[in-house]
Design an enzyme around this catalytic site. Structure first.
Site, PDB file in Angstrom:
ATOM      1  CG  HIS A 200     -89.835  -5.261  66.471  1.00  0.00           C
ATOM      2  ND1 HIS A 200     -90.736  -4.841  65.675  1.00  0.00           N
ATOM      3  CD2 HIS A 200     -89.539  -6.662  66.739  1.00  0.00           C
ATOM      4  CE1 HIS A 200     -90.857  -5.974  65.008  1.00  0.00           C
ATOM      5  NE2 HIS A 200     -90.374  -7.199  65.308  1.00  0.00           N
ATOM      6  CD  GLU A 444     -92.924 -12.039  59.773  1.00  0.00           C
ATOM      7  OE1 GLU A 444     -93.507 -11.637  60.607  1.00  0.00           O
ATOM      8  OE2 GLU A 444     -92.413 -11.638  59.320  1.00  0.00           O
ATOM      9  CG  ASP A 468     -94.914  -8.880  61.516  1.00  0.00           C
ATOM     10  OD1 ASP A 468     -95.271  -7.299  61.798  1.00  0.00           O
ATOM     11  OD2 ASP A 468     -94.153  -8.529  61.603  1.00  0.00           O
ATOM     12  CB  CYS A 515     -91.172 -17.773  66.591  1.00  0.00           C
ATOM     13  SG  CYS A 515     -91.644 -16.205  65.107  1.00  0.00           S
TER      14      CYS A 515
END
Ligand code: PEP
Ligand code: MG
Length: 589
Positions: A200, A444, A468, A515
């Protein structure tokens, strides 16, 4: 750490390319480590020494803060330096100091333990206060307490948010909030020992258009603050002490890249329509309210993923319903008439809320632990505050709601049940919201991917979180640089799973977007579209390259690519096919 002072030799270090761009400058070494507080009983005859140790740590902290204050005043100005007055005041807070000494006299535990207990109590108390100015003091106390503890424990301090000159940040590890806290004006580039393309902290760097290279192993041990380096975020290379020739060569590369990027930008005003006339929706992933600007600058057709946890990560306490409402409303209004998909909290994993460590105790497997919807369903008050805030914001534009980390239909039903309760509460309060608010789930987790047909009865849309999904399908920790080479978006299992999600969802006419980072990668975007994905959402700066490619291909060719790829057996073969497809249509510079 490097120790020789002889003429510095050029050293090329290979890492993983994480965010494009080239930067040259001096290094700032940032060593992130949590202050671990040892706890022990102090001998009664050493008690005076223990208090003297405390006094000394307070004094050293005061000197450090004054020094920083002077530097900031010199570099940024008087007003910016004022914040440190509040920090100095914390050190003079007699209540904090005398309560620490009282606790020490009563318990006989070491002074670090006593100071930590007392300061945490104060931080919690200030964080609760209903006055913004006083609440901010919680952050001041936390900062100062951290410094005092580091001094008591003899640890060197370095802080990234106090970076005042333009520097290349070289860190052993970087949390997403560290990364978000770097000022775009002062962070020239980011280089980390650990991490991977989808951690992240890196996703944030990409959005901020800061070049980044990760997974350079022990670089923090080989450099020191002040060393010169060149960071090539395109190829994932860091060059220490670059020679004149290297700088010259990179100067040329940089101007070529710049001219290529400005060609992409110029074409980015056009619509994302394929050569055979199919419109493709390209949306933006954002982490902060201020990124609305980028959504517009890069002509995104809405926000496909608003990672709301960042409102929480950098806050000194949990934002209230009203504070969240104002943030969501600002985004919804700012992006209108396009839609905004507001994702509910995805805290946990590599995004624990550090201001409240009790909420996220340390776990052995945080990515498979107390994260996202699991945390929300367990903290219902907090979750409902967010749901009500989203509902209220939905009155001001086109909001959609999305749950992260859904593992199956039962979990989705529980979340929807709470959403219904929130709707009832708002109706009772007489507050308007969009009664037709669409609700979606991120796909995910492999169990969700395998049960899309069960989920779709409760979902208006799906968004595939490939970051993920890949980590869970292939059992590759997305933040671990040692196995980053095994993190394969082009694995046949991933491709087949995306295909299956799309087929299952389309059977009931539920749209599917992607996404995850795959969506913003020109190598994979055509494959995703060919597999039938309806829209793509990515960091705003990734839009121009993807749009350029969309405009240079036909959807028929993308479908043929997907059909070919579905018959392939190795990730290498699949990658080569995707790369060939993209390269044939645009120079992938
Ligand atoms: C994903 O997992 O692909 C995703 C978009 O969510 P995040 O990166 O925030 O986990
Ligand atoms: Mg995710």
């Amino acid at each position: 750490m490097a120790t020789d002072s002889s003429p510095k030799q050029e050293i090329v270090v290979q890492g993983i390319s994480a965010s494009q761009g080239i930067a040259y400058g001096q290094i700032f070494v940032y060593l992130q480590s949590e202050v671990e507080i040892p706890s022990y009983q102090v001998d009664p005859d050493k008690r005076i020494d223990e208090i003297a140790r405390f006094d000394k740590a307070l004094l050293v902290t005061r000197q450090q803060i004054s020094k920083i204050q002077n530097e900031v005043e010199k570099n940024l100005g008087k007003n910016e330096a004022l914040i440190f007055d509040a920090h100095l005041l914390v050190l003079e807070d007699q209540a904090l100091i005398s309560e620490t000494i009282r606790e020490f006299e009563t318990t006989g535990r070491n002074i670090e333990t006593c100071f930590n207990n007392v300061s945490r109590k104060y931080i919690a108390a200030f964080a609760e206060i209903d006055d913004e100015y006083l609440r901010e003091r919680a952050g001041d106390i936390r900062d100062v307490a951290q410094r005092v503890l580091q001094n008591l424990l003899g640890q060197a301090e370095t802080s990234i948010s106090r970076l005042v000159e333009r520097r290349i940040v070289v860190a052993n590890d970087l949390s997403p909030s560290d990364s978000a806290g770097i000022d775009r004006g002062s962070g020239l580039a980011i280089v980390t020992d650990s991490g991977s393309r989808t951690s992240h902290a890196v996703i944030v760097a990409r959005s901020m258009q800061i070049p980044a290279v990760v997974g350079v192993r022990d670089l923090t041990k080989r450099v020191r603050t002040g060393d010169w380096a060149l960071v090539d975020g395109y190829d994932g290379v860091v060059i220490l002490n670059p020679s004149e020739q290297t700088l010259f060569r990179y100067g040329k590369i940089q101007s070529q890249k710049k001219s290529y990027e400005s060609r992409l930008l110029a074409a980015n005003r056009q619509k994302a329509v394929t050569l055979d006339g199919v419109s493709v929706t390209l949306m933006a992933n954002i982490e902060k309210v201020e990124e609305i600007e980028q959504v517009k600058q890069f002509f995104a057709e809405g926000v496909g993923l608003f990672r709301t946890e960042y409102l929480f990560l950098n806050a000194s306490r949990i934002p209230t319903e009203q504070e969240q409402f104002l943030a969501y409303k600002a985004v919804v209004e700012g992006v209108a008439p396009y839609p905004v998909i507001i994702r509910t909290l995805d805290l946990g994993g590599d995004k624990p809320m550090t201001s409240d460590p009790d909420l996220f105790p340390k776990e052995d497997n945080p990515f498979m632990g107390y994260r996202a919807i699991r945390f929300c369903l367990d903290n219902q008050q907090l979750f409902k505050d967010q749901l009500r805030a989203v509902l209220l914001a939905s009155h001001f534009g086109k909001a959609r709601l999305m749950y992260p980390m859904i593992s199956g239909a039962e979990e989705m039903a529980r979340a929807n049940q709470m959403l219904d309760e929130c709707k009832q509460e708002l109706r009772a309060r007489g507050q308007p919201f969009d009664e037709t608010l669409e609700v979606g789930a991120m796909i995910e987790i492999p169990s969700a991917a395998a049960t899309v047909d069960l989920l779709e009865k409760q979902a208006d849309f799906f968004s595939v979180g490939t970051n993920d999904l890949i980590q869970y399908m292939l059992a590759i920790d997305r933040g671990n640089d040692r196995i980053a080479h095994l993190y394969e978006p082009a694995h046949p299992a991933v491709v087949r799973t995306i295909r299956r999600i799309v087929e299952d969802a389309h059977r009931l006419a539920v749209p599917v977007s992607v996404c995850g980072e795959m969506a913003g990668d020109p190598i994979y975007a055509p494959l995703l579209l060919g597999l039938g994905v309806d829209s793509l959402s990515m960091a705003p700066p990734s839009i121009p390259a993807v749009k350029f490619l969309v405009r240079a291909m036909t959807m028929a060719d993308a479908r043929a690519l997907a059909a070919d790829v579905l018959a392939m057996t190795s990730p290498k073969e699949i990658y080569a096919a995707c790369q060939g497809f993209a390269q044939k249509r645009v120079p992938l510079d």
